[in-house]
Write a protein that holds these residues in place. Structure first.
Motif, short mmCIF file in Angstrom:
data_model
loop_
_atom_site.label_atom_id
_atom_site.label_comp_id
_atom_site.label_asym_id
_atom_site.label_seq_id
_atom_site.Cartn_x
_atom_site.Cartn_y
_atom_site.Cartn_z
N UNK A 93 8.61 5.64 -5.42
CA UNK A 93 9.05 6.89 -6.03
C UNK A 93 10.02 6.64 -7.19
N UNK A 94 11.01 5.76 -6.97
CA UNK A 94 11.97 5.48 -8.03
C UNK A 94 11.31 4.76 -9.21
N UNK A 95 10.26 3.98 -8.94
CA UNK A 95 9.54 3.32 -10.04
C UNK A 95 8.87 4.36 -10.93
N UNK A 96 8.29 5.39 -10.32
CA UNK A 96 7.65 6.44 -11.11
C UNK A 96 8.68 7.36 -11.75
N UNK A 97 9.71 7.71 -10.99
CA UNK A 97 10.74 8.61 -11.51
C UNK A 97 11.49 7.99 -12.69
N UNK A 98 11.62 6.66 -12.71
CA UNK A 98 12.31 6.00 -13.80
C UNK A 98 11.62 6.19 -15.14
N UNK A 99 10.30 6.42 -15.12
CA UNK A 99 9.57 6.64 -16.37
C UNK A 99 9.66 8.08 -16.84
N UNK A 100 10.10 8.96 -15.97
CA UNK A 100 10.21 10.38 -16.32
C UNK A 100 11.65 10.85 -16.41
N UNK A 101 12.59 9.92 -16.21
CA UNK A 101 14.01 10.30 -16.15
C UNK A 101 14.49 10.81 -17.50
N UNK A 102 15.34 11.83 -17.44
CA UNK A 102 15.91 12.39 -18.67
C UNK A 102 17.42 12.19 -18.73
N UNK A 103 18.00 11.64 -17.63
CA UNK A 103 19.45 11.45 -17.60
C UNK A 103 19.86 9.99 -17.61
N UNK A 104 19.06 9.13 -18.20
CA UNK A 104 19.41 7.72 -18.27
C UNK A 104 18.82 6.88 -17.16
N UNK A 105 18.18 7.49 -16.17
CA UNK A 105 17.56 6.74 -15.09
C UNK A 105 18.54 6.06 -14.16
N UNK A 106 19.69 6.68 -13.94
CA UNK A 106 20.68 6.11 -13.02
C UNK A 106 20.18 6.24 -11.58
N UNK A 107 20.80 5.48 -10.67
CA UNK A 107 20.37 5.55 -9.29
C UNK A 107 20.64 6.93 -8.69
N UNK A 108 21.70 7.61 -9.19
CA UNK A 108 21.97 8.96 -8.69
C UNK A 108 20.82 9.90 -9.05
N UNK A 143 0.83 -1.21 0.00
CA UNK A 143 0.00 0.00 0.00
C UNK A 143 0.86 1.25 0.00
N UNK A 144 1.87 1.31 0.85
CA UNK A 144 2.72 2.50 0.91
C UNK A 144 3.53 2.67 -0.38
N UNK A 145 3.92 1.55 -0.98
CA UNK A 145 4.67 1.62 -2.23
C UNK A 145 3.80 2.15 -3.36
N UNK A 146 2.59 1.60 -3.50
CA UNK A 146 1.68 2.01 -4.57
C UNK A 146 1.20 3.44 -4.37
N UNK A 147 0.96 3.84 -3.13
CA UNK A 147 0.50 5.20 -2.87
C UNK A 147 1.55 6.23 -3.27
N UNK A 148 2.81 5.94 -2.96
CA UNK A 148 3.89 6.85 -3.35
C UNK A 148 4.03 6.91 -4.86
N UNK A 149 3.87 5.78 -5.52
CA UNK A 149 3.88 5.74 -6.99
C UNK A 149 2.78 6.64 -7.55
N UNK A 150 1.62 6.62 -6.89
CA UNK A 150 0.47 7.37 -7.39
C UNK A 150 0.62 8.88 -7.20
N UNK A 151 1.30 9.31 -6.13
CA UNK A 151 1.38 10.75 -5.88
C UNK A 151 2.58 11.39 -6.55
#
Length: 430
Positions: free
Chosen positions: A237-252, A96-104
């Motif tokens: 958050x990183x799951x959602x950010x990975x779809x919007x990444x513009x720098x290759x989606x690195x962990x940094x 639940x906490x994982x999916x909620x963060x993905x949603x917001x």
């Protein structure tokens, strides 16, 4: 003879009170007490005696009870046993906490689908995220049970777990933990991104390899366990950010980039929430923790136990303000979240003041149970730009994305209407 019997029976309570050492006035009062009032008084006394210590069996205990009543070779028995091994209630909360963060996550407008002009993320990625997180959580919980069945048997809260009751062998439990862990991390790696998969694997290690053995060594185990609770929001958050990444989606970029503050704030919210929730829960069974050898603040330092719960309850307010400040939610979230934060803080103040007595431990526990889902739902309801898009859809106004395109077209037209520089005109006339 017939009239003597009632008189003899009527004097029985008086003799009982004399043996118990009560004064004469109390004895006389109980002799005159009506039967229905006596029954009511006894029920209330029994309720007061157990109100701070009684805990309802959790899902794992109920599933184990159901499994044991089934035939040995029943597939349903095996299914219920493995489900109990995964701690379904805890795993559901983590998902639940994982999916909620993905949603917001504040999705850029450029990801808006043409049909709805509403920013959205991949449903398939969400499927792999929730499935992988659930499997990773099941693995961590299975390892946790695998490492301490002898100690679980000493506590009423854990003595019905599958390994304690002999519903499953240790090799089978180990195989289940390894299989779910490998499958969960692989799902996160191939279906989401490597950073999210690393966080999922890291959480298994911290929970099973650090938190579990530390429970018998130091009270710091509670802080380590809180880290485990804070990592799932980072995964969302990183799951959602990975779809919007513009720098290759690195962990940094996903974890340390300028857009990562929102994820760390939600992680901080979950980290802080662990203390009022667990400190209240552990207080109700503090003697069992002590007898089992688990070092918890509830029995090693009850006063500090209340202070820690109160301190982290206050921390909820600046965290929620921070979510609005960085643009994850709108400013209305501060008002609505403050109401539920205030309720839990009020219960934490009472818990600290009375050191868990007078029902304050149970009050804080249930406040924390309701607090987390309400705050997450409020964050999703106050997602930045959500109500503005709803208003535009209702009133028929142009979507934000179309306005951006119109602004770009106006700028292009203004550039075309500007007079050309003299140097350019000279080149053209040659």
């Amino acid at each position: 003879m017939e009239s003597a019997a009632p008189s003899t029976l009527h004097q029985q309570p008086k003799l009982t009170q004399t043996v118990g050492g009560s004064n004469a006035g109390a004895g006389t009062e109980l002799v005159d007490e009506l039967p229905h009032r006596r029954r009511k008084r006894l029920r209330e006394e029994a309720k007061d005696a157990t109100s701070d210590t009684a805990l309802r069996p959790d899902a794992s205990a109920r599933l184990s009870n159901s499994a044991q009543s089934l035939p040995m070779q029943s597939l349903r028995r095996r299914w219920l046993t493995y489900l109990a091994l995964s701690k379904p209630q805890l795993s559901f909360l983590i998902v639940l906490t994982t999916a909620a963060t993905y949603a917001i996550y504040p999705v850029p407008a450029l990801l808006a689908p043409a049909a709805t002009a509403t920013p959205s993320l991949s449903t398939l990625t969400l499927f792999f995220l929730t499935t992988g997180t659930a499997l990773a959580s099941a693995s961590a919980n299975a390892f946790n049970m695998l490492f301490e069945p002898a100690h679980d048997a000493k506590m009423s809260r854990t003595r019905n777990r599958p390994l304690v009751r002999g519903l499953i062998s240790k090799p089978s439990a180990l195989l289940f933990a390894l299989a779910t862990g490998a499958t969960g991390v692989a799902s996160l790696y191939f279906g989401v991104n490597p950073t999210t998969a690393f966080l999922g694997g890291l959480n298994i290690f911290i929970y099973a390899g650090c938190y579990t053995p530390m429970k018998r060594v130091s009270v710091i185990n509670t802080w380590v366990g809180a880290i485990v609770g804070g990592i799932p929001p980072l995964m969302g958050w990183t799951a959602a950010a990975g779809q919007c990444a513009i720098g290759g989606g690195t962990w940094q970029e996903l974890l340390l980039g300028p857009e990562s503050l929102g994820g760390w704030l939600v992680a901080a919210l979950l980290f802080a929430w662990q203390f009022p929730h667990f400190n209240a829960l552990s207080w109700t069974i503090r003697e069992e923790y002590k007898n089992a050898g688990y070092r918890m603040l509830a029995w090693t330092n009850p006063r500090r136990n209340g202070r820690v719960a109160l301190r982290y309850s206050f921390l909820m307010f600046p965290i929620c303000i921070g979510l609005a400040y960085v643009g994850v939610t709108d400013w209305g979230f501060i008002a609505t979240s403050s109401a539920i934060n205030g309720w839990m803080t009020y219960q934490a103040v009472r818990f600290w003041k009375y050191e868990g007595t007078k029902g304050t431990a149970r009050g804080l526990f249930w406040a924390s149970v309701w607090h987390l889902p309400i705050v997450l739902v409020l964050a999703m309801a106050h997602k930045k730009g959500l109500w503005e898009r709803v208003w535009r859809a209702v009133t028929g106004g142009a979507p934000l994305e179309e306005e951006y395109w119109e602004d770009d077209e106006e700028e292009d037209e203004q550039v075309m209407k500007r007079p050309a520089p003299e140097a350019s005109m000279a080149i053209i006339t040659r």
